[in-house]
Design a protein around this motif. Structure first.
Motif, PDB file in Angstrom:
ATOM      1  N   UNK A  88       0.835  -1.200   0.000  1.00 24.72           N
ATOM      2  CA  UNK A  88       0.000   0.000   0.000  1.00 24.72           C
ATOM      3  C   UNK A  88       0.868   1.248   0.000  1.00 24.72           C
ATOM      4  N   UNK A  89       0.680   2.122  -1.002  1.00 26.91           N
ATOM      5  CA  UNK A  89       1.477   3.336  -1.117  1.00 26.91           C
ATOM      6  C   UNK A  89       0.575   4.562  -1.143  1.00 26.91           C
ATOM      7  N   UNK A 123      -1.226  -1.411  13.600  1.00 22.18           N
ATOM      8  CA  UNK A 123      -2.410  -1.313  12.769  1.00 22.18           C
ATOM      9  C   UNK A 123      -2.415  -2.285  11.604  1.00 22.18           C
ATOM     10  N   UNK A 124      -3.583  -2.401  10.984  1.00 21.77           N
ATOM     11  CA  UNK A 124      -3.757  -3.247   9.818  1.00 21.77           C
ATOM     12  C   UNK A 124      -3.955  -2.369   8.590  1.00 21.77           C
ATOM     13  N   UNK A 125      -4.079  -2.992   7.439  1.00 25.01           N
ATOM     14  CA  UNK A 125      -4.357  -2.267   6.209  1.00 25.01           C
ATOM     15  C   UNK A 125      -5.640  -1.455   6.358  1.00 25.01           C
ATOM     16  N   UNK A 126      -6.654  -2.049   6.979  1.00 29.13           N
ATOM     17  CA  UNK A 126      -7.928  -1.354   7.160  1.00 29.13           C
ATOM     18  C   UNK A 126      -7.748  -0.020   7.878  1.00 29.13           C
ATOM     19  N   UNK A 127      -6.968  -0.018   8.968  1.00 30.29           N
ATOM     20  CA  UNK A 127      -6.737   1.197   9.742  1.00 30.29           C
ATOM     21  C   UNK A 127      -6.046   2.257   8.889  1.00 30.29           C
ATOM     22  N   UNK A 128      -5.032   1.818   8.153  1.00 21.90           N
ATOM     23  CA  UNK A 128      -4.250   2.719   7.313  1.00 21.90           C
ATOM     24  C   UNK A 128      -5.132   3.326   6.226  1.00 21.90           C
ATOM     25  N   UNK A 129      -5.936   2.501   5.590  1.00 23.08           N
ATOM     26  CA  UNK A 129      -6.816   2.966   4.515  1.00 23.08           C
ATOM     27  C   UNK A 129      -7.839   3.970   5.058  1.00 23.08           C
ATOM     28  N   UNK A 130      -8.464   3.633   6.178  1.00 23.47           N
ATOM     29  CA  UNK A 130      -9.474   4.514   6.759  1.00 23.47           C
ATOM     30  C   UNK A 130      -8.899   5.882   7.103  1.00 23.47           C
ATOM     31  N   UNK A 190       1.541  -5.296   4.187  1.00 17.89           N
ATOM     32  CA  UNK A 190       0.685  -5.930   5.191  1.00 17.89           C
ATOM     33  C   UNK A 190       0.506  -7.406   4.893  1.00 17.89           C
ATOM     34  N   UNK A 191       0.562  -8.198   5.936  1.00 17.85           N
ATOM     35  CA  UNK A 191       0.248  -9.619   5.837  1.00 17.85           C
ATOM     36  C   UNK A 191      -1.244  -9.803   6.074  1.00 17.85           C
ATOM     37  N   UNK A 192      -1.918 -10.502   5.150  1.00 14.46           N
ATOM     38  CA  UNK A 192      -3.325 -10.874   5.370  1.00 14.46           C
ATOM     39  C   UNK A 192      -3.440 -12.398   5.236  1.00 14.46           C
ATOM     40  N   UNK A 193      -2.410 -13.072   5.733  1.00 10.55           N
ATOM     41  CA  UNK A 193      -2.314 -14.523   5.593  1.00 10.55           C
ATOM     42  C   UNK A 193      -3.394 -15.235   6.416  1.00 10.55           C
ATOM     43  N   UNK A 196       4.024  -5.638   8.162  1.00  9.98           N
ATOM     44  CA  UNK A 196       5.300  -6.337   8.021  1.00  9.98           C
ATOM     45  C   UNK A 196       6.439  -5.339   7.848  1.00  9.98           C
ATOM     46  N   UNK A 197       6.195  -4.309   7.039  1.00  6.34           N
ATOM     47  CA  UNK A 197       7.262  -3.356   6.723  1.00  6.34           C
ATOM     48  C   UNK A 197       6.662  -2.020   6.329  1.00  6.34           C
ATOM     49  N   UNK A 198       7.383  -0.951   6.665  1.00  8.46           N
ATOM     50  CA  UNK A 198       6.975   0.387   6.237  1.00  8.46           C
ATOM     51  C   UNK A 198       8.209   1.169   5.815  1.00  8.46           C
TER      52      UNK A 198
END
Length: 218
Positions: A105-106, A129-136, A161-164, A172-174
């Motif tokens: 996600x960029x 946080x998760x992808x959801x938090x970042x997107x929101x 983000x890991x969504x495994x 995972x990394x930023x």
């Protein structure tokens, strides 16, 4: 030889409009492998979004890692309307159902106050946080046509983000990358993608170092 090539590439990029400010890797991951990655470039500029996501997808293809662009996964209504946490949870589950196990996600977060921005980096170690938090937190970017007019130096973030399935969905990394008043968007995107790939490769995240191959060339 590989190490020398990486150093040379980074030195060359120091003369361009992009530079790596900081990168943080979750200490729980020694390395991270993904089978199918969703590439998301958050920007109101559809042409830039397509260009950016396409160039990143090309790098995944070179390494035989399946990936898809968000422009091919999200329909028009997805970015045209704001999403709730519940809707994003549903999206994440649908990605799992389609065998995705990671999201790259960029976004441009922009700040002219470099000192304050550097201080914010220290908080990354505690970020859970998760992808959801970042997107929101950042989805307003899609609806602000003047967003990029506010800054002369852009601070961008690329997050993995890991969504495994069966694992905690986590960061995972930023990586934080500065873009200084880009005049040539095409070149800036190429430089940005190259820098992200090198940074992830050095951290053994999806892109692994190969002593037999040279650094990425776009």
């Amino acid at each position: 030889m590989k190490k020398v090539l990486v150093i040379l590439a980074l030195l060359q990029m120091a003369c361009t409009s992009t530079s790596l400010v900081e990168n943080w890797k979750n200490p729980e991951y020694v390395l991270f492998h993904a089978n199918k990655v969703l590439i998301v470039g958050m920007t109101p500029n559809e042409e830039a979004r397509q260009n950016f996501e396409s160039k990143l997808q090309k790098e995944f293809s070179k390494r035989n890692v399946e990936s898809m662009r968000s422009i091919d996964v999200f329909d028009i209504s997805f970015t045209n309307t704001k999403k709730t946490e519940k809707e994003l949870d549903d999206v994440e589950q649908s990605l799992l159902d389609k065998d995705f196990d990671a999201i790259l996600f960029t976004k441009i977060i922009g700040s002219e106050d470099r000192e304050s921005f550097i201080k914010s980096i220290s908080k990354w170690n505690n970020y859970q946080g998760r992808f959801n938090d970042d997107y929101l937190d950042h989805q307003d970017i899609y609806y602000d046509e003047d967003y990029y007019d506010k800054f002369t130096v852009y601070h961008a973030e690329t997050t993995l983000y890991c969504i495994c399935e069966g694992k905690e969905r986590s960061l995972v990394w930023r990586g934080s990358i500065d873009i200084e008043d880009p005049k040539n968007i095409e070149k800036t995107i190429k430089d940005y993608v190259k820098l992200v790939v090198l940074a992830m490769e050095e951290q053994d995240l999806i892109f692994y170092k190969d002593l037999n191959n040279e650094v990425t060339g776009l």
